[in-house]
Each structure stands twice: as structure tokens, then as C-alpha cells.
Write a protein that holds these residues in place. Sequence first.
Motif, PDB file in Angstrom:
ATOM      1  N   MET A   1       0.311  -6.023   1.400  1.00 45.40           N
ATOM      2  CA  MET A   1       1.744  -6.112   1.648  1.00 45.40           C
ATOM      3  C   MET A   1       2.387  -6.921   0.538  1.00 45.40           C
ATOM      4  SD  MET A   1       3.590  -7.379   5.160  1.00 45.40           S
ATOM      5  CE  MET A   1       2.849  -8.981   5.000  1.00 45.40           C
ATOM      6  N   TYR A   2       3.719  -6.985   0.541  1.00 51.07           N
ATOM      7  CA  TYR A   2       4.427  -7.722  -0.485  1.00 51.07           C
ATOM      8  C   TYR A   2       4.834  -9.098   0.026  1.00 51.07           C
ATOM      9  CZ  TYR A   2       5.101  -2.910  -2.160  1.00 51.07           C
ATOM     10  OH  TYR A   2       4.924  -1.618  -2.570  1.00 51.07           O
ATOM     11  N   THR A   3       4.048  -9.771   0.842  1.00 50.74           N
ATOM     12  CA  THR A   3       4.477 -11.018   1.468  1.00 50.74           C
ATOM     13  C   THR A   3       3.409 -12.085   1.317  1.00 50.74           C
ATOM     14  OG1 THR A   3       3.693 -10.118   3.540  1.00 50.74           O
ATOM     15  CG2 THR A   3       6.026  -9.956   3.130  1.00 50.74           C
ATOM     16  N   GLN A   4       2.966 -12.331   0.102  1.00 51.50           N
ATOM     17  CA  GLN A   4       1.913 -13.311  -0.111  1.00 51.50           C
ATOM     18  C   GLN A   4       2.422 -14.738   0.059  1.00 51.50           C
ATOM     19  OE1 GLN A   4       0.984 -11.849  -3.941  1.00 51.50           O
ATOM     20  NE2 GLN A   4      -0.521 -10.382  -3.217  1.00 51.50           N
ATOM     21  N   ALA A   5       3.736 -14.960   0.146  1.00 54.18           N
ATOM     22  CA  ALA A   5       4.277 -16.305   0.330  1.00 54.18           C
ATOM     23  C   ALA A   5       3.885 -16.883   1.674  1.00 54.18           C
ATOM     24  CB  ALA A   5       5.800 -16.289   0.205  1.00 54.18           C
ATOM     25  N   LEU A   6       3.435 -16.064   2.588  1.00 50.58           N
ATOM     26  CA  LEU A   6       2.968 -16.579   3.874  1.00 50.58           C
ATOM     27  C   LEU A   6       1.783 -17.513   3.688  1.00 50.58           C
ATOM     28  CD1 LEU A   6       3.069 -13.583   6.350  1.00 50.58           C
ATOM     29  CD2 LEU A   6       4.342 -15.705   6.501  1.00 50.58           C
ATOM     30  N   ASN A   7       1.129 -17.431   2.546  1.00 53.97           N
ATOM     31  CA  ASN A   7      -0.066 -18.217   2.332  1.00 53.97           C
ATOM     32  C   ASN A   7       0.212 -19.495   1.550  1.00 53.97           C
ATOM     33  OD1 ASN A   7      -1.823 -16.067   3.403  1.00 53.97           O
ATOM     34  ND2 ASN A   7      -1.023 -14.954   1.667  1.00 53.97           N
ATOM     35  N   GLY A 147      -0.158   2.483  -0.840  1.00 51.62           N
ATOM     36  CA  GLY A 147      -1.101   2.644   0.266  1.00 51.62           C
ATOM     37  C   GLY A 147      -1.451   1.307   0.899  1.00 51.62           C
ATOM     38  N   ALA A 148      -1.659   0.288   0.067  1.00 50.55           N
ATOM     39  CA  ALA A 148      -1.937  -1.050   0.595  1.00 50.55           C
ATOM     40  C   ALA A 148      -0.724  -1.603   1.337  1.00 50.55           C
ATOM     41  CB  ALA A 148      -2.326  -1.983  -0.552  1.00 50.55           C
ATOM     42  N   ALA A 149       0.459  -1.357   0.783  1.00 52.17           N
ATOM     43  CA  ALA A 149       1.680  -1.836   1.432  1.00 52.17           C
ATOM     44  C   ALA A 149       1.839  -1.214   2.815  1.00 52.17           C
ATOM     45  CB  ALA A 149       2.886  -1.526   0.562  1.00 52.17           C
ATOM     46  N   GLU A 175       7.736   4.805   2.245  1.00 49.47           N
ATOM     47  CA  GLU A 175       6.513   4.400   1.565  1.00 49.47           C
ATOM     48  C   GLU A 175       5.402   5.429   1.768  1.00 49.47           C
ATOM     49  OE1 GLU A 175       6.227   2.241  -0.574  1.00 49.47           O
ATOM     50  OE2 GLU A 175       7.471   0.482  -0.182  1.00 49.47           O
ATOM     51  N   SER A 176       5.383   6.074   2.921  1.00 50.47           N
ATOM     52  CA  SER A 176       4.379   7.113   3.161  1.00 50.47           C
ATOM     53  C   SER A 176       4.552   8.266   2.179  1.00 50.47           C
ATOM     54  CB  SER A 176       4.486   7.618   4.605  1.00 50.47           C
ATOM     55  OG  SER A 176       4.171   6.607   5.519  1.00 50.47           O
ATOM     56  N   PHE A 177       5.804   8.623   1.904  1.00 52.73           N
ATOM     57  CA  PHE A 177       6.073   9.652   0.892  1.00 52.73           C
ATOM     58  C   PHE A 177       5.600   9.178  -0.475  1.00 52.73           C
ATOM     59  CE2 PHE A 177       9.063  10.734  -2.531  1.00 52.73           C
ATOM     60  CZ  PHE A 177       8.808  12.084  -2.660  1.00 52.73           C
ATOM     61  N   HIS A 178       5.861   7.916  -0.794  1.00 50.66           N
ATOM     62  CA  HIS A 178       5.461   7.389  -2.102  1.00 50.66           C
ATOM     63  C   HIS A 178       3.943   7.425  -2.270  1.00 50.66           C
ATOM     64  CE1 HIS A 178       9.351   4.728  -1.932  1.00 50.66           C
ATOM     65  NE2 HIS A 178       9.609   6.017  -2.064  1.00 50.66           N
ATOM     66  N   ARG A 242      -7.270  -5.708   4.834  1.00 50.49           N
ATOM     67  CA  ARG A 242      -7.949  -5.354   3.575  1.00 50.49           C
ATOM     68  C   ARG A 242      -9.108  -4.402   3.841  1.00 50.49           C
ATOM     69  NH1 ARG A 242      -7.311  -9.584   0.298  1.00 50.49           N
ATOM     70  NH2 ARG A 242      -8.274 -10.944   1.855  1.00 50.49           N
ATOM     71  N   GLN A 243      -9.869  -4.669   4.899  1.00 51.51           N
ATOM     72  CA  GLN A 243     -10.997  -3.797   5.234  1.00 51.51           C
ATOM     73  C   GLN A 243     -10.516  -2.412   5.647  1.00 51.51           C
ATOM     74  OE1 GLN A 243     -14.567  -4.674   5.115  1.00 51.51           O
ATOM     75  NE2 GLN A 243     -14.384  -2.448   5.009  1.00 51.51           N
ATOM     76  N   GLN A 244      -9.430  -2.356   6.404  1.00 53.31           N
ATOM     77  CA  GLN A 244      -8.863  -1.055   6.780  1.00 53.31           C
ATOM     78  C   GLN A 244      -8.466  -0.253   5.544  1.00 53.31           C
ATOM     79  OE1 GLN A 244      -5.672  -1.342   9.668  1.00 53.31           O
ATOM     80  NE2 GLN A 244      -6.747  -2.884  10.868  1.00 53.31           N
ATOM     81  N   PHE A 245      -7.897  -0.934   4.584  1.00 52.13           N
ATOM     82  CA  PHE A 245      -7.475  -0.262   3.345  1.00 52.13           C
ATOM     83  C   PHE A 245      -8.680   0.284   2.583  1.00 52.13           C
ATOM     84  CE2 PHE A 245      -6.776  -0.761  -1.288  1.00 52.13           C
ATOM     85  CZ  PHE A 245      -5.803   0.217  -1.466  1.00 52.13           C
ATOM     86  N   VAL A 246      -9.712  -0.535   2.447  1.00 52.14           N
ATOM     87  CA  VAL A 246     -10.908  -0.088   1.725  1.00 52.14           C
ATOM     88  C   VAL A 246     -11.536   1.106   2.433  1.00 52.14           C
ATOM     89  CG1 VAL A 246     -13.249  -0.740   1.020  1.00 52.14           C
ATOM     90  CG2 VAL A 246     -11.346  -2.345   0.687  1.00 52.14           C
TER      91      VAL A 246
END
Length: 336
Positions: A1-7, A147-149, A175-178, A242-246
Motif C-alpha cells: 500500500m502507499y501508507t508506510q507512514a503508519l510505521n 497489484g501490491a496496492a 486500480e484493478s484496471f491499472h 505481503r504473503q498474499q501478494f507473493v
Amino acid sequence: MYTQALNQKEAAAPATASEDAEAVARFEARVAAEDKIEPNDWMPEAYRRTLIRQISQHAHSEIIGMQPEGNWVTRAPSLRRKAALLAKVQDEGGHGLYLYAAAETLGVSREELSEQLLSGKAKYSSIFNYPTLTWADIGAIGWLVDGAAIMNQIPLCRTSYGPYARAMVRVCKEESFHQRQGYEIMLTLSRGTPEQKAMAQDALDRWWWPSLMMFGPPDGASQHTDTSMRWKIKRFTNDEIRQQFVDATVPQGHFLGLSFPDPALRLNEETGHWEFGVIDWSEFKAVLAGNGPCNRQRLRTRRQAHEGGAWVREAALAHAAKRRARKAAAPKLAAE
């Protein structure tokens, strides 16, 4: 996702006053019952700050993310490809608009959010600090990055904050179209000439690991996961997504006839999951700290665009002021 600031760590919130304990309990009960929290509802200040940080970083990422793909709009290999890529870049700008609007419902102005981005105080996703060297990179971004997003953003359609959840419904559809558009580019290249297939392989080699980093650090190093999940801002941990994506992406890559740049990648027959190697988190931290291949270029370009668009913002404000003045004068003229 595009929200790494959560960390990222932040200053501790002031202790909740004892008289607010009942309000906190009611809030927690509503979230647990899957009720949506709306802008006028009472919410803990930490919840508000967490949402502002997450939504604004998401918006910044969409806006900065227009740059690596915009770099190829005029160089796409056909008119059809140019039109499709231009439409995608426009979509990303729209996503930023939806998200800034959602953040504004939390009491922060868009001007303040923009200043945080331009000054470097606010972060955006590390993935957009990598260069797009070939046309295949556009395919890899669509397939891997989008796809990761999607993996992270689909659960956000059920996030506890109403305006954010509703914005994500449309974002996820686009995003699904992209993602399909990117995969189709990779498929075309993989079935093309040896040189084209080599280009696709090179793009996968360069984008695979940064795409895995998009989900943020491992769960043990994530600063806010527990609280965000209790408040149902997040629905899954970084490592789970992350595992779901892989698991979803590796078979797609094999169908393309491409190999992944990970000698440790293997299917665990017992669990059904694809096991992968160790991510270089030092690279992730360096890019987030501003030392990626394109960090300075991305912010410089964004600042130039902001300065170049000043006259548009001024004209829009002047037009709005004239409309308000005419509207205010209308009853007076009618009375005369």
C-alpha cells in the motif's frame, strides 16, 4: 500500500482525560461493532492523527506516483498505449484528490498537507523513488506496484473511517484496471521478440524487491499495527498482506515465462504458500530517509509543478470570490 507512514514513531499523545473515558469506551464499542466513524462523530485524538498521517501519505503517493509513469506518456510505443497510460496517470491524480478531500474532513487543510509534502516533512511510498528506465517498467508498475496496492487497499474499503472507506471503493475499481493494464503490457512483451522478453525480465528483476517493501517493515518492527488493527483502520498485518501478494503474483510471473530474482523462492507444499528470501530492509530505510535513486528529483519536480500552477490557484480563488460577491449582491439588487 502507499501508507508506510503508519510505521513511523510520533510523539506520544496526551493522556485521555478521565472525563473522556466513557466517550472512549463508546468509540471503541462502535468500532468493534463495525459502525463507520463519520467526521462529526467524537473520536480519540490519536485516531484522528493516525488517519491524517495515513490518508495524507496515501494522497501524496498518488500525486508523486504520477511522475514515473508520466515520464513515458509521450514515448509509449503506440497511440493506444499513450492514451491508456495518459488515462491511468489522470486516474492517479483523481485518487489524490479523493484522498485529500477525505483528509480534510479530519480538520486539516489541503494547503497544510501540500506544504508538508513540499517541505519533505511528509513521506510518500518508497516505491515511487525508483526510475522507469524502459517501457517494460510501466508494465511492471501496473502489474506489481498497483497489484501490491490493491492487496492493501481492498481491505481499506472496510476501514472504520467512513470518508476514507467510501473513497477507496472507487480507487480500488480503477486500480484493478491499472493492474490488468500493466500485466497485459508484460504479457505482450513476454510473447514478443527475445529482446522484448529480456526487457520484461529486467523490469521484474528491478521492481520485485521494492514491491515487497511497499507493505512496510515486518510486523515485529511496525510501530502502529496493533493500534491500527484494534481501531479497524488496518485489517491485516504487513506480513500477512505481503504473503498474499507473493502467493498471487508468483504464479502470474511463471505464466509469463519470467523468473523471479530470488534464489530462495520456493513453494511450501504443506502450507501452500510461496516462501521468499530476506528483504534488504537497509535499502527500504535509506529510500524512506530520502536517499533513494529519485527522491530529490521527485520532490524537485513536484515543487516546480506547484510553483508553476500558482496562477491557476490564484485565478480559481479570484473567480470564487467574484461568485460569492455576486451572490451576496443579488438580494440587494432584487430589493431595489
